[in-house]
Design an enzyme around this catalytic site. Structure first.
Site, short mmCIF file in Angstrom:
data_model
loop_
_atom_site.label_atom_id
_atom_site.label_comp_id
_atom_site.label_asym_id
_atom_site.label_seq_id
_atom_site.Cartn_x
_atom_site.Cartn_y
_atom_site.Cartn_z
CG ASN A 111 -1.38 8.90 1.10
OD1 ASN A 111 -0.67 8.92 2.09
ND2 ASN A 111 -2.68 8.67 1.14
CE1 TYR A 149 -4.09 1.75 0.37
CE2 TYR A 149 -3.31 2.52 2.50
CZ TYR A 149 -4.22 2.57 1.47
OH TYR A 149 -5.27 3.44 1.56
CG ASP A 165 -11.22 4.66 -0.06
OD1 ASP A 165 -11.68 4.66 1.08
OD2 ASP A 165 -10.04 4.36 -0.34
CE LYS A 183 -7.11 3.01 -1.51
NZ LYS A 183 -7.26 3.83 -0.32
CD GLU A 196 -9.30 4.31 -3.59
OE1 GLU A 196 -10.15 3.69 -2.95
OE2 GLU A 196 -8.67 5.28 -3.12
CG ASP A 197 -6.63 7.02 -6.06
OD1 ASP A 197 -7.30 7.44 -5.10
OD2 ASP A 197 -5.47 6.61 -5.93
N1 LIG Z 1 -4.77 9.94 3.82
C1 LIG Z 1 -5.76 9.50 3.09
O1 LIG Z 1 -6.48 8.56 3.47
C2 LIG Z 1 -6.05 10.14 1.79
C3 LIG Z 1 -5.19 11.04 1.24
N2 LIG Z 1 -5.49 11.62 0.05
C4 LIG Z 1 -4.48 12.48 -0.53
O2 LIG Z 1 -4.95 13.79 -0.64
C5 LIG Z 1 -4.36 14.40 -1.77
C6 LIG Z 1 -5.45 15.10 -2.58
O3 LIG Z 1 -6.39 14.16 -3.02
P1 LIG Z 1 -7.78 14.66 -3.63
O4 LIG Z 1 -8.47 15.57 -2.71
O5 LIG Z 1 -8.49 13.47 -4.06
O6 LIG Z 1 -7.25 15.45 -4.90
P2 LIG Z 1 -7.99 16.59 -5.73
O7 LIG Z 1 -7.27 16.71 -6.99
O8 LIG Z 1 -9.44 16.32 -5.74
O9 LIG Z 1 -7.75 17.92 -4.85
C7 LIG Z 1 -6.51 18.51 -4.66
C8 LIG Z 1 -6.73 19.85 -4.01
O10 LIG Z 1 -5.47 20.40 -3.68
C9 LIG Z 1 -5.41 21.73 -4.18
N3 LIG Z 1 -4.06 22.11 -4.50
C10 LIG Z 1 -3.25 21.60 -5.45
N4 LIG Z 1 -2.07 22.26 -5.46
C11 LIG Z 1 -2.14 23.18 -4.48
C12 LIG Z 1 -1.25 24.16 -3.99
N5 LIG Z 1 -0.03 24.29 -4.50
N6 LIG Z 1 -1.66 24.95 -2.99
C13 LIG Z 1 -2.88 24.81 -2.47
N7 LIG Z 1 -3.77 23.88 -2.87
C14 LIG Z 1 -3.40 23.09 -3.87
C15 LIG Z 1 -6.30 21.73 -5.40
O11 LIG Z 1 -6.66 23.08 -5.70
P3 LIG Z 1 -7.68 23.47 -6.89
O12 LIG Z 1 -9.02 23.03 -6.39
O13 LIG Z 1 -7.54 24.94 -6.97
O14 LIG Z 1 -7.22 22.72 -8.08
C16 LIG Z 1 -7.44 20.86 -4.92
O15 LIG Z 1 -8.36 21.60 -4.19
C17 LIG Z 1 -3.61 13.31 -2.52
O16 LIG Z 1 -2.25 13.40 -2.24
C18 LIG Z 1 -4.13 12.04 -1.92
O17 LIG Z 1 -3.16 11.03 -1.89
C19 LIG Z 1 -6.64 11.38 -0.64
C20 LIG Z 1 -7.53 10.48 -0.14
C21 LIG Z 1 -7.27 9.73 1.09
C1 LIG Z 2 -5.32 6.81 0.57
C2 LIG Z 2 -5.95 7.18 -0.68
O1 LIG Z 2 -7.02 6.69 -1.00
C3 LIG Z 2 -5.32 8.15 -1.53
O2 LIG Z 2 -4.29 8.71 -1.16
O3 LIG Z 2 -5.85 8.38 -2.61
MG LIG Z 3 -7.44 6.98 -3.07
#
Ligand SMILES: NC(=O)C1=CN([C@@H]2O[C@H](COP(=O)(O)OP(=O)(O)OC[C@H]3O[C@@H](n4cnc5c(N)ncnc54)[C@H](OP(=O)(O)O)[C@@H]3O)[C@@H](O)[C@H]2O)C=CC1
Ligand SMILES: CC(=O)C(=O)O
Ligand SMILES: [Mg+2]
Length: 582
Positions: free
Chosen positions: A442, A124, A298, A202, A275-276
């Site tokens: 991540n 993972y 997820d 996953k 997912e993703d």
């Molecule tokens: N720990 C966990 O269980 C999980 C962790 N994650 C992690 O979270 C991260 C984001 O995932 P996700 O939300 O799905 O991705 P998205 O692409 O949906 O969202 C990313 C967000 O980050 C913002 N962003 C990107 N670059 C910058 C920057 N330089 N400064 C400020 N904001 C920025 C984007 O802004 P804008 O809207 O303006 O484009 C957007 O709002 C990934 O790394 C993922 O691995 C996700 C799911 C689970």
């Molecule tokens: C953990 C997870 O689902 C992600 O980083 O996208």
């Molecule tokens: Mg994910």
């Protein structure tokens, strides 16, 4: 369909060829059909194990000796500061474990369960991220295949039914599907069909942590192109060499075909985890299917649940902050994870205080790539609008936002490393006793800060969690254990509960239930070292507890099978597969 893309693979069979460098002759699977044998802890192993010996204990011991040797080499490379060697050995371990999972699921899962904290990073995050980048595009595709690829451009619904039906011939009772289109793989962006590592990883956790039989799991990658030319034009790329040029309507139609095909072939109540996917499609996909299938996203919902769970537990660690409603939250990232967390957090605040949704949302501020999300901003995406508060100023950076709002908790879900900087954390440490710092992006390379940075810059006073694991830190003589705020703590339990209950839907309330249950499982010993998540070693037990609550709710709410809540635990246990047992 090219055969490479459409053929289902013998994921749990015996036909996969061994890969070079990962000798597998000692492993013979006893998981399906042979007499069961007591499972022992692999670390019990001593000495050399004769090749070809088929006793399960010895197989697991042999597997552990081999993996342990590689882990020792990784530790040595790390200590020598040789990052390239560390990375390449990590991929070797990944590759070895994938091979093992294919040819002997029982050996693989025995090993994984017995050594979860050590091995989870190799099936993972973070190593799965490196595998998607560097393994799925190369050796990962050359022999051992690990799931079903569907060409989203060319396939009709009947094509999809045919492919899934072929898979069904070798896997007659699929219960859990994880599907991606590879557009937002962790924080690494668009990896096209190389994103397959994520559904595979996953589902490994569905089995290890949630007890879902590996023969009942199906990883799917929907090939909808790739916008990264360097990936899709690389020699040997297995996906369609085309950009992601489908319109929203065309994307929706492909996914409709897939969802209908999956439910037709495997049953209406098959659990389907999105997912993703990229966020331009993910919210719509979730809305389209949440009422018509047993599905959830997820990244939006599972992440929300695990973060709210961690935040609830952290209330026991924050002086002067006893309720979620006492916090001021500032998020870096307003995408799937950010908005998903924000919505569930607002729901949790409502449950806590009885306030309105609008009042609850006032505690939560989002910062995206353009700065603080405010009502004054134009053309704000739909998913951000509920959190666009009226402000007299609109800071354009995270640091300015933190200095304006004085948060007591910051949540990083932006996939941008080095953004929780020393001035930001020092400011929090000056304005609140125990800042809550969740750097959740991540893999490790994308985390907003490291554990060491967070503890150092807050004088050891913060409550820290991260999406990928960090080692414990000793600061001022005190040991701090970072929590792993990763949806892996909840999706196996939520999925298991839905399957056991025969659920026709997965709801927001399920996510909240999982969060509250998870928080209740954080023991005093964890809190003493500053950690707001349970031990990874307990994740299967915690999943069972979450599943039991959800199964009981499904029955009580009349949205699935029938049963009495007091029988939910037994039902959940009946659904759990154990290595080397029938
Ligand atoms: N720990 C966990 O269980 C999980 C962790 N994650 C992690 O979270 C991260 C984001 O995932 P996700 O939300 O799905 O991705 P998205 O692409 O949906 O969202 C990313 C967000 O980050 C913002 N962003 C990107 N670059 C910058 C920057 N330089 N400064 C400020 N904001 C920025 C984007 O802004 P804008 O809207 O303006 O484009 C957007 O709002 C990934 O790394 C993922 O691995 C996700 C799911 C689970
Ligand atoms: C953990 C997870 O689902 C992600 O980083 O996208
Ligand atoms: Mg994910």
């Amino acid at each position: 369909f090219s055969p490479a893309k459409s053929a289902p693979f013998m994921r749990n069979g015996f036909s996969a060829p061994a890969k070079s460098g990962t000798s597998t002759s000692a492993y013979i699977d006893h998981g399906f059909g042979s007499p069961s044998s007591p499972l022992t802890h692999p670390s019990r192993a001593k000495g050399v194990v004769p090749m070809g010996y088929v006793g399960p204990d010895v197989q697991v011991d042999a597997a552990w000796q081999r993996v342990k040797g590689m882990l020792d080499a990784i530790t040595a490379a790390k200590e020598a500061g040789d990052e390239d060697l560390e990375a390449s050995l990590s991929l070797t371990v990944y590759s070895h474990l994938q091979t093992l999972s294919s040819i002997s699921p029982s050996t693989f899962y025995s090993l994984l369960l017995a050594q979860l904290p050590l091995l989870m990073p190799f099936v993972y995050t973070p190593v799965v991220g490196a595998a998607c980048k560097d393994w799925y595009g190369t050796i990962g595709h050359t022999g051992l295949e690990t799931g079903v690829y569907i060409d989203g451009f060319e396939s009709s619904k009947s094509d999809m039914v045919r492919v899934l039906s072929t898979y069904k011939e070798s896997h007659p009772s699929v219960q859990a599907i994880v599907v991606t289109d590879g557009e937002r793989i962790l924080g690494l962006g668009d990896l096209g069909v190389h994103g397959m590592g994520i559904p595979v990883g996953k589902l490994h956790l569905y089995t290890a942590c949630g007890g879902i039989d590996p023969a009942k799991c199906l990883p799917v990658t929907m090939d909808l192109g790739c916008n990264v030319e360097a990936i899709r034009d690389a020699p040997g790329y297995m996906g369609t060499r085309r950009g992601r040029d489908l319109s929203s309507d065309e994307f929706d139609k492909v996914m409709e075909n897939f969802m209908e095909a999956a439910m037709e072939v495997f049953g209406r109540n098959t659990l389907i985890q999105f997912e993703d996917f990229g966020n331009k499609n993910a919210f719509r996909l979730l809305e389209d299917w949440r009422g018509k299938s047993t599905s959830f996203n997820d990244d939006i919902q599972g992440t929300a649940s695990v973060v709210v769970g961690g935040l609830l537990a952290s209330l026991k660690l924050t002086e002067g902050i006893d309720r979620l409603a006492d916090h001021t939250f500032v998020f870096l990232g307003a995408g799937e994870a950010g908005v998903g967390i924000a919505e569930l957090l607002a729901y949790a605040i409502q449950q806590e205080t009885g306030c309105t949704p609008a009042e609850a949302r006032k505690h939560i501020n989002l910062v995206d790539s353009k700065g603080l999300v405010t009502a004054e901003r134009e053309n704000l995406q739909h998913h951000k609008q509920p959190f666009a508060h009226q402000r007299s100023t609109s800071p354009t950076t995270f640091e300015e936002s933190v200095k304006l709002l004085n948060p007591t908790a910051i949540i990083g879900v932006s996939a941008t490393p080095n953004t929780f900087t020393e001035p930001i954390l020092a400011h929090m440490a000056a304005t609140t006793t125990n800042p809550v710092v969740f750097a959740l992006s991540n893999p490790t390379s994308q985390a907003e800060c490291t554990a060491l940075q967070a503890y150092t810059w807050t004088e050891g006073r913060c409550v820290f969690s991260s999406g990928s694991p960090f080692d414990k830190v000793v600061i001022n003589g005190v040991t701090k254990v970072p929590g792993q705020g990763n949806n892996a703590y909840v999706f196996p339990g939520i999925g298991l509960g839905a399957i056991a209950g025969g659920a026709t839907s997965v709801t927001e309330k399920d996510m909240y239930t999982a969060a509250v249950t998870l928080a209740g499982e954080v023991g005093e010993d964890r809190l003493e070292v500053g950690c707001c998540y349970p031990e990874l070693e307990r994740i299967r037990e915690v999943s069972e507890i979450i599943a039991t609550r959800i199964c009981g709710d499904v029955w009580e709410e009349g949205r699935g099978g029938e049963g009495e809540r007091e029988n939910a635990r037994e039902k959940v246990r009946e659904c759990m597969w154990t290595p080397f047992q029938e």
